[in-house]
Structures are given as C-alpha cells and as structure tokens.
Write a protein that holds these residues in place. Structure first.
Motif, PDB file in Angstrom:
ATOM      1  N   LYS A 173       0.820  -1.207   0.000  1.00  0.00           N
ATOM      2  CA  LYS A 173       0.000   0.000   0.000  1.00  0.00           C
ATOM      3  C   LYS A 173       0.858   1.262   0.000  1.00  0.00           C
ATOM      4  O   LYS A 173       0.564   2.236  -0.704  1.00  0.00           O
ATOM      5  N   GLY A 174       1.937   1.262   0.790  1.00  0.00           N
ATOM      6  CA  GLY A 174       2.840   2.415   0.791  1.00  0.00           C
ATOM      7  C   GLY A 174       3.420   2.672  -0.586  1.00  0.00           C
ATOM      8  O   GLY A 174       3.546   3.825  -1.031  1.00  0.00           O
ATOM      9  N   PHE A 175       3.764   1.598  -1.282  1.00  0.00           N
ATOM     10  CA  PHE A 175       4.352   1.688  -2.622  1.00  0.00           C
ATOM     11  C   PHE A 175       3.334   2.215  -3.642  1.00  0.00           C
ATOM     12  O   PHE A 175       3.590   3.201  -4.345  1.00  0.00           O
ATOM     13  N   THR A 176       2.180   1.565  -3.709  1.00  0.00           N
ATOM     14  CA  THR A 176       1.197   1.922  -4.737  1.00  0.00           C
ATOM     15  C   THR A 176       0.564   3.282  -4.484  1.00  0.00           C
ATOM     16  O   THR A 176       0.328   4.048  -5.426  1.00  0.00           O
ATOM     17  N   ASP A 177       0.287   3.595  -3.216  1.00  0.00           N
ATOM     18  CA  ASP A 177      -0.303   4.906  -2.900  1.00  0.00           C
ATOM     19  C   ASP A 177       0.620   6.037  -3.333  1.00  0.00           C
ATOM     20  O   ASP A 177       0.180   7.038  -3.917  1.00  0.00           O
ATOM     21  N   THR A 178       1.898   5.882  -3.048  1.00  0.00           N
ATOM     22  CA  THR A 178       2.863   6.946  -3.340  1.00  0.00           C
ATOM     23  C   THR A 178       3.017   7.167  -4.836  1.00  0.00           C
ATOM     24  O   THR A 178       3.026   8.318  -5.305  1.00  0.00           O
ATOM     25  N   LEU A 179       3.135   6.080  -5.584  1.00  0.00           N
ATOM     26  CA  LEU A 179       3.265   6.239  -7.034  1.00  0.00           C
ATOM     27  C   LEU A 179       2.005   6.850  -7.638  1.00  0.00           C
ATOM     28  O   LEU A 179       2.084   7.708  -8.526  1.00  0.00           O
ATOM     29  N   ALA A 180       0.844   6.430  -7.162  1.00  0.00           N
ATOM     30  CA  ALA A 180      -0.411   6.957  -7.704  1.00  0.00           C
ATOM     31  C   ALA A 180      -0.552   8.453  -7.428  1.00  0.00           C
ATOM     32  O   ALA A 180      -1.045   9.210  -8.285  1.00  0.00           O
ATOM     33  N   LYS A 181      -0.118   8.894  -6.259  1.00  0.00           N
ATOM     34  CA  LYS A 181      -0.287  10.299  -5.875  1.00  0.00           C
ATOM     35  C   LYS A 181       0.779  11.208  -6.461  1.00  0.00           C
ATOM     36  O   LYS A 181       0.505  12.350  -6.833  1.00  0.00           O
ATOM     37  N   GLU A 182       2.016  10.710  -6.558  1.00  0.00           N
ATOM     38  CA  GLU A 182       3.135  11.592  -6.865  1.00  0.00           C
ATOM     39  C   GLU A 182       3.774  11.380  -8.231  1.00  0.00           C
ATOM     40  O   GLU A 182       4.495  12.258  -8.717  1.00  0.00           O
ATOM     41  N   PHE A 183       3.526  10.220  -8.851  1.00  0.00           N
ATOM     42  CA  PHE A 183       4.203   9.908 -10.120  1.00  0.00           C
ATOM     43  C   PHE A 183       3.186   9.382 -11.140  1.00  0.00           C
ATOM     44  O   PHE A 183       3.139   8.172 -11.421  1.00  0.00           O
ATOM     45  N   PRO A 184       2.384  10.267 -11.699  1.00  0.00           N
ATOM     46  CA  PRO A 184       1.343   9.827 -12.645  1.00  0.00           C
ATOM     47  C   PRO A 184       1.890   9.169 -13.908  1.00  0.00           C
ATOM     48  O   PRO A 184       1.158   8.430 -14.580  1.00  0.00           O
ATOM     49  N   ASP A 185       3.155   9.405 -14.215  1.00  0.00           N
ATOM     50  CA  ASP A 185       3.746   8.828 -15.427  1.00  0.00           C
ATOM     51  C   ASP A 185       4.457   7.499 -15.173  1.00  0.00           C
ATOM     52  O   ASP A 185       5.058   6.928 -16.086  1.00  0.00           O
ATOM     53  N   VAL A 186       4.404   7.026 -13.928  1.00  0.00           N
ATOM     54  CA  VAL A 186       4.944   5.714 -13.610  1.00  0.00           C
ATOM     55  C   VAL A 186       3.774   4.740 -13.495  1.00  0.00           C
ATOM     56  O   VAL A 186       2.864   4.935 -12.694  1.00  0.00           O
ATOM     57  N   LYS A 187       3.807   3.694 -14.309  1.00  0.00           N
ATOM     58  CA  LYS A 187       2.706   2.730 -14.351  1.00  0.00           C
ATOM     59  C   LYS A 187       3.136   1.409 -13.713  1.00  0.00           C
ATOM     60  O   LYS A 187       4.143   0.819 -14.102  1.00  0.00           O
ATOM     61  N   VAL A 188       2.357   0.962 -12.726  1.00  0.00           N
ATOM     62  CA  VAL A 188       2.615  -0.341 -12.099  1.00  0.00           C
ATOM     63  C   VAL A 188       1.897  -1.401 -12.931  1.00  0.00           C
ATOM     64  O   VAL A 188       0.678  -1.520 -12.899  1.00  0.00           O
ATOM     65  N   VAL A 189       2.666  -2.168 -13.695  1.00  0.00           N
ATOM     66  CA  VAL A 189       2.065  -3.136 -14.631  1.00  0.00           C
ATOM     67  C   VAL A 189       1.843  -4.506 -14.003  1.00  0.00           C
ATOM     68  O   VAL A 189       1.135  -5.351 -14.568  1.00  0.00           O
TER      69      VAL A 189
END
Length: 344
Positions: free
Chosen positions: A170-186
C-alpha cells in the motif's frame, strides 16, 4: 523434642520452599515457541541464527517451527504450543485474520503472544512492527526517480493477508499513484518470499512487458531472484527493496539499486526473541513495539535522490553490514525494557 505443631510448621515451610523452587524451575524451563513462515528462506534462516543467540543471552529455550507457507499449519503449530504450555509464542502470520481465534486461545491460557512484523487485533497480543508504510513510500519514490519519473515498474509482494506485505504494498502503490502519474505499475504478484518464485514471476514480466524499467520488492530475497533473471535475459532493470540483505551490495555498486531499508534478518530474529524472553519473565512492554530502521544507499545514490528532492538520512551498504549484526549491543539483556521499542 520438637513439638508436633512446630514440626508441621517447619515441614510446611520446607514444602512451600520446594514448591516455589519447582515453580521457578518450571518457568525457566518453559519454551518460547517461534512459528515462522518457513525456515528455508535465507531471511528466516538468519533470523533463527540470531534468535538462538538471544535465547542464550537471555537464558531461555526456543523451539523454531516452520509453517511451510501454510496458514492452516500455522494454526496447528500454535495449538500444539498451547497444549505444551509454552512460555511465550512468536508467530509471523501468513493470514492475520485466520490466526485470531487460536491467538486468543493462547492468551486465555496465560501465554504471551507476539505477532512478528504484524499488527493483529487478537485482544491483548503484542506486535513487533516496523514503520513500513512510510519506508515503502520512500522506496517507491527512489525507484521512480531512478527511472526518470516515467515508465513501467512492477512489485513483488509476499502473501495477501500478511500485514507486512499488505502495508508495504500500500505504501508503494499509494505513493506512485499520488506523486508519479507517469509511472505505471504493470504487475503486482505474490511470490511467498521465495527467490525462485520471484524469478519465475520476473521472467513472465520481462516477456510480457518489454518496456519494463524497474522492479521493487517487499523483501530483498525476491529482488535478488528477479534481478538475476533480468541479468540472464540481458535486461537492465532498476531495483529498490526492503530488508537490507548484504547480498544486495553488488547491485548498489553497479548502480542498479537505488534504495534499500535495513531491518536486517539477524536484528529481527534477535529482537523478537528478546521481546518474548522479557515478556515470559514478566516484563511490562507496550503492545505495539517498533524496531528502528535505516535507509541504505551509496553516497552517490543519496546525492542523486537529494537532487530530485528526496532528501534522506542514509547509511552506506558497508555501514549497514555492521549495524545489521550489532544486535547484542542494541537489544541485549543489559539494556532496559525501553530499548525494545522506538516511536513509530
């Protein structure tokens, strides 16, 4: 002659003394049961090694048992420890909710229960925890910065329902979703803390996502398995992980790894047994205990992250090796009970 009443008093006093001694001896002989996820993974092997040192330092006996990745077996092993009247029970829950009934049963039997690395609401149990959400947020930021703030990444987790795994995810996915819109978790895939399973998953990801730029893991052993497969395939991936395993040092040296978090398998094993030993001897401790952790990065890596706005207090991989085995000084019996925890 000694009067009969006086004789009886002397005998009763003697019997009471023997009784007290016997109770004390039984208490000292009670075993601390440790129910691990498994005892094959290198992290758990190291935990056991340092935990045995703690047992010797604290003058207690331990019984290490492997659930072999099975929640059902964990329940069965705890049931056995209850019937054996263990002095304390340590368990690394595969499924925190599935264990609640048996953990309550242990506590009803007067046995202190410690859930390792897991926040479990079982009515009075103790939890040995880490600041996982915040730490994994920094791991996510470091991975995103290392790939230039855009591109595809994937995450290897332990098991659904495991508190540590779920919280780090959750810490990983929440942070990327909020702060790095151009990073996609595939991809997000459980691999059971098993490097061979992680390697299989990584192989699939590399084939399915040819543009994959980075992989993160909630435990270093999985990162190592995944990175080895990537290297074999000629794929250059950026990596960011958790645990502070010494085997990750070459990845730092090559520039592949941007950030790691030191809990340290040896520190974790010693600390948990130290907590259980103190509780079995009547110590008063908070029900939530937090281990101090450290971010690991090279000096160049720390500077690069700071340039991107991610300023962290870090230790080098070389320093982490020393900190990771200094557990006796950090958590040994000469320390006060307050040394067992820091603020979250």
């Amino acid at each position: 002659m000694t009067s009969i009443p006086m004789f009886r008093k002397v005998m009763l006093a003697a019997l009471a003394s023997v009784g007290l001694y016997s109770s004390s001896a039984v208490a000292q002989d009670k075993v601390i049961g440790i129910v691990a996820i498994d005892l094959q993974n290198s992290f758990f092997v190291r935990m056991q090694k340092a935990g045995d040192v703690a047992a010797k330092d604290y003058g207690v006996k331990t019984s290490w048992q492997s659930a072999e990745g099975s929640p059902e077996k964990q329940v069965s092993l705890i049931e056995n420890l209850i019937s054996q009247k263990a002095g304390a029970i340590l368990v690394d829950p595969l499924d925190k909710n599935a264990l609640i009934p048996v953990l309550k049963k242990a506590q009803d039997a007067g046995i202190p229960v410690i859930t390792m690395g897991n926040k479990v609401q079982a009515g009075g149990n103790y939890s040995t925890l880490y600041p996982d959400y915040g730490n994994m947020s920094e791991v996510a930021r470091a991975l995103a910065h290392s790939i230039g703030g855009k591109g595809e990444v994937a995450l290897l987790i332990g098991a659904r329902g495991n508190y540590v795994s779920d919280t780090r995810e959750k810490g990983f996915t929440d942070t990327l979703a909020k702060e790095f819109p151009d990073v996609k978790v595939v991809g997000i895939q459980p691999a059971g803390w098993d490097p061979s399973k992680a390697a299989d998953v990584a192989q699939t990801w590399i084939s399915t996502y040819p543009d994959l730029k980075g992989i993160s893991c909630i435990s270093d052993t999985m990162c190592l398995g995944a990175y080895t497969v990537a290297q074999t395939a000629g794929k250059e991936l950026k990596v960011a992980g958790y645990d502070g395993d010494a085997e990750m040092t070459p990845l730092f040296e090559s520039g592949a790894m941007s950030l790691d978090v030191l809990t340290g398998a040896y520190r974790v094993g010693y600390w948990n047994v130290a907590v259980a030993a103190r509780l079995s001897k009547g110590a008063t401790l908070p029900h939530d205990l937090y281990m101090p952790t450290h971010f690991i990065a090279t000096e160049a890596g720390t500077a690069a992250l700071a340039k991107e706005g991610q300023k962290l207090d870090t230790i080098t991989p070389e320093k982490a090796k020393d900190v990771g085995v200094d557990y006796t000084n950090e958590f040994g019996p000469k320390n006060p009970d307050s040394a067992m925890t820091v603020g979250n």
